[in-house]
Design an enzyme around this catalytic site. Structure first.
Site, short mmCIF file in Angstrom:
data_model
loop_
_atom_site.label_atom_id
_atom_site.label_comp_id
_atom_site.label_asym_id
_atom_site.label_seq_id
_atom_site.Cartn_x
_atom_site.Cartn_y
_atom_site.Cartn_z
N SER A 669 -92.79 -29.61 40.59
CA SER A 669 -93.40 -29.11 41.72
C SER A 669 -93.07 -27.54 41.89
CB SER A 669 -92.73 -29.74 43.23
OG SER A 669 -91.68 -29.62 43.20
N LYS A 712 -89.51 -30.25 52.30
CA LYS A 712 -89.76 -29.01 51.96
C LYS A 712 -90.13 -27.86 52.92
CE LYS A 712 -90.80 -30.24 47.22
NZ LYS A 712 -92.11 -30.41 46.12
#
Length: 791
Positions: A669, A712
């Site tokens: 990611s 996140k």
């Protein structure tokens, strides 16, 4: 002065494992060996006149032999005779020499060598108390012999001359022949006086039975008063009561036929037979199972919803799923119990949620921890042919709950193990399959039991380690970590009151200020759940409890200024956004088991001397290294488009570093953030430090979706960031966010790398236009407003 047998023992001996046969010193026992390895070992010991270590297995037939499967005390023996019979089996006579203890196995392949220590029997005839105990034991023995089969003359003569309490105890045990457990206990008692006390107790209990007209129940072939074969009144009453109990049960024809057959065997069997009590225990166990008994369900949706909301804050998807199940049960009572698996980090309330579900449904709650379970018999039970056989944990817990429709929580299902004892995960396949568990067969029962009425709930920290066939049978419900607001609400609603009561401060109305709770959450805990938060609150309550006991006045409120004194210095540093934008630094986002975090992707430029062009540091995993290589390759393929000289990468070495180097990092990611860092460094243009970036990249420039979006985004919000660039396919995950977070932040959903460049490096916008790269339709309206939906 001659040495005792224990003193002459070597420190290691070959090991032979038996089952249900105890060999005492001074005793000769004939055994029959069937395994090829055992036959070779016995013949070799006889040929070389070597001693042999005899150990008793806890579970029969478990090979290869494990150290934890043998009793720690055994016997050193000599093989006096050994001869093969017509069945190619070896009949060997073993003579016990002395007791030994097993320290460890020196190898696992056969023949097994064991490190041992011997025990020396000391004379204790000078002890008057021991002498009286010996005389009393001999008197009781003579009473027992007079009531039954007498001792041989040689044995009587030996008993009259013996003056060692340990030897006397061993000889009486050999005569009494109690069950295996008591024999092994007597062998393990290395203190002679302790053994004699055990023997004296056995003789005393036998004499009491004889005085009441009863007889002892020795194993077949034991030299003990013979049982008449007639069942006494209490035994008859017990058997009649058991038959009545079985007749009242609602059983299928197959089960009733099996139980009736066992009862008929009991009626014909001599109570002195060892099988009598085994069959009696089996029938009693079967008769106590809840074949048709079940709890009356609470199908009131409003009441169930109220209970779920009282016990847990948030977790709307879980509550919705349970209420859906109750609604279906109202419409169809015969629906099969679903298999739910709650997956989430530690401390988010998976186990406690199971208790709330049981309370909401009005069912019994059962919890079985599967962490570290290696033995398949823990699930399916032992077959009745084994000594000490018992059902598996599934049936045991169903019996304890006295209900066939409990809420059954299988905790830590992702931590199942497997070894030579079997694969528990495979045994669970039948349990967890709604199409099969209506006829689950436990090895001990050997009868089908209906588990389809049970509501199974499994819990796991991660689904990746759950075996695929097992995972396929379950409905996965993810429990993400809590946001700061949710943690604060949970602390105020549940944790503070619970800790006050636990620490005897229920009457004290101390309050925690919002700033204090924020500091505890940010600087003293780092987790997805609230377990450590509760520990910190409990630590404060303990200090307050101590102050109250010594007479100090407790504060009315706990503030941020009080925390260093109560909890010590801060344990975690809250990562904040960079103070200003710089070349070669981009803000990335990461998921961790304790929640989300922000990462600063840093890059430095230097001249290349050895032809290398990329160095990576920061405890990066292989996947993250591959993402960096992909980002560099894509950037090099489009160098002219971004205004980068063609030989730039041949002349320079790029060093990429991600701080917190002691913490391992991996995953794809960070690919987009790494690419933008390289682009900022190579183009010499500043990257906007107020924009956080996440997304996997491909070599063709596509942005692929990633996981952990909620964690996140919340990490970016904690750090003071308000703009997030993420894959367009992840926009749907933003609905999991708290309403406040959705309203405060701006999200940019992109599909290609080129769409991300103007958002993070705005000064490159005109370069892209000159290079012929046109913004897509999504890029022309980059701010993605997530619709606010209050749930």
């Amino acid at each position: 002065m001659s040495s005792s047998p224990a003193q002459l023992l070597p420190d290691r001996l070959p090991l032979l494992a038996l089952h249900n046969i105890v060999i005492f010193p001074l005793l000769a026992v004939t055994i029959t060996a069937r395994r090829r390895e055992d036959i070779e070992l016995l013949l070799n010991c006889q040929k070389k006149n070597e001693l042999l270590a005899i150990a008793n297995q806890r579970r029969a037939g478990a090979f290869p032999l494990a150290f934890d499967n043998i009793h720690p005390v055994g016997t050193a023996c000599r093989v006096s005779q050994a001869q093969l019979n017509h069945n190619s089996q070896l009949e060997a006579v073993l003579e016990g020499v002395c007791r030994i203890s097993f320290l460890r196995m020196l190898n696992t392949s056969e023949p097994i060598q064991a490190l041992i220590a011997g025990y020396q029997e000391r004379e204790q005839h000078s002890d008057s108390a021991t002498q009286m105990l010996m005389e009393s034991s001999l008197s009781l023995l003579k009473v027992c012999c007079a009531a039954g089969q007498p001792l041989p003359e040689a044995a009587t003569s030996l008993l009259d001359r013996i003056n060692n309490p340990g030897h006397l105890a061993d000889l009486i045990i050999i005569y009494l022949q109690p069950d295996f457990t008591i024999q092994q206990q007597a062998l393990s008692l290395t203190n002679p006086r302790d053994r004699l006390k055990l023997v004296h107790q056995l003789l005393y209990e036998s004499q009491k039975k004889l005085n009441k007209g009863e007889a002892a129940n020795p194993p077949d072939g034991a030299r003990w008063p013979r049982h008449t074969g007639m069942r006494n009144d209490s035994e008859n009453e017990e058997l009649n009561e058991l038959k009545k109990r079985v007749s009242e049960l609602e059983l299928s024809d197959q089960i009733r036929k099996t139980i009736t057959k066992e009862l008929e065997r009991l009626e014909r069997m001599n109570p002195a037979s060892p099988d009598y009590h085994n069959i009696l225990h089996y029938v009693e166990y079967v008769s106590e199972l809840p074949w048709q008994d079940e709890n009356q369900e609470n199908l009131d949706l409003k009441k169930a919803e109220k209970i779920l909301n009282e016990d847990h804050y948030g977790l709307d998807k879980i509550k919705e799923r349970i209420l859906e199940h109750l609604a279906v049960r109202q419409l169809n009572q015969e629906t099969k119990g679903p298999i739910i698996c709650l997956v989430g980090p530690p401390g988010v309330g998976k186990t406690s949620l199971g208790k709330s579900i049981a309370r909401a449904m009005g069912r019994e709650f059962i919890r079985l921890s599967l962490g570290g379970v290696h033995d398949e018999a823990e699930i399916r039970g032992h077959r009745r042919t084994y000594l000490g056989a018992m059902p598996g944990k599934i049936i045991q817990e169903i019996k304890r709950a006295a209900s066939r429709n409990p809420v059954f929580m299988l905790d830590e299902i992702d931590k199942l193990g497997r070894d030579f004892r079997g694969d528990p995960a495979s045994a669970l396949l039948e349990v967890m399959d709604p199409e099969q568990n209506n006829s689950f067969v436990d090895h001990y029962l050997n009868l089908p039991f209906d588990l389809s009425r049970v509501l199974f709930i499994a819990t796991a920290n991660q689904s990746e380690t759950i075996p695929a066939p097992l995972l396929d049978r379950m409905e996965i419900i993810a429990l993400p970590g809590y946001s700061e607001e949710e943690k604060k609400s949970i602390a105020c609603r549940y944790l503070l009151d619970r800790q006050r009561e636990n620490h005897g401060l229920k009457e004290e109305r101390m309050v925690f200020t919002d700033e204090a709770l924020d500091d505890i959450i940010d600087h003293y805990t780092r987790e997805s759940g609230v377990r450590n938060l509760e520990k910190m609150i409990g630590k404060i309550m303990r200090k307050c409890a101590r102050d109250k006991v010594v007479g100090k006045t407790l504060p009315k409120s706990i503030t941020s200024r009080d925390l260093p004194k109560l909890l010590g210095p801060t344990r975690h540093h809250k990562e904040l956004a960079a103070a200003k934008s710089k070349i070669g630094i981009v803000t990335g986002l990461a998921w961790t088991p304790s929640g989300g975090d922000i990462l600063f992707i840093e890059a430095a430029l230097m001249e290349s001397e050895k032809g290398e062009n990329l160095t990576l540091t920061g405890s990066l995993g292989e996947v993250m290294k591959e993402s960096a290589q992909t980002a560099l390759s894509y950037l090099r393929s489009l160098s002219p488009t971004y205004g980068i000289e063609g030989d730039f990468f041949e002349k320079h070495l790029i060093h990429i570093h991600i701080p917190s180097g002691s913490i391992p990092k991996d995953g794809p990611s960070a690919g987009l953030a790494i690419f933008l860092t390289l682009l900022s460094l190579a183009s010499g243009r500043i990257a906007d430090h107020q924009v956080a970036v996440t997304g996997e990249i491909s070599l063709s420039g596509r942005i692929l979706p990633v996981g952990g979006i909620k964690e996140k985004v919340l990490a970016a919000r904690r750090a003071g960031l308000t703009k997030i660039v993420l894959p367009r396919e992840n926009l749907k995950n933003l609905e999991e966010l708290p309403v406040a977070a959705r309203n405060e932040m701006k999200f940019f959903g992109i599909e290609t790398i080129d769409e991300a460049v103007p958002l993070v490096i705005p000064t490159l916008n005109h370069v892209l236009k000159e290079g012929g790269i046109q913004k897509s339709h999504a890029q022309q309206n980059v701010t993605f407003s997530v619709p606010t939906r209050v749930t």
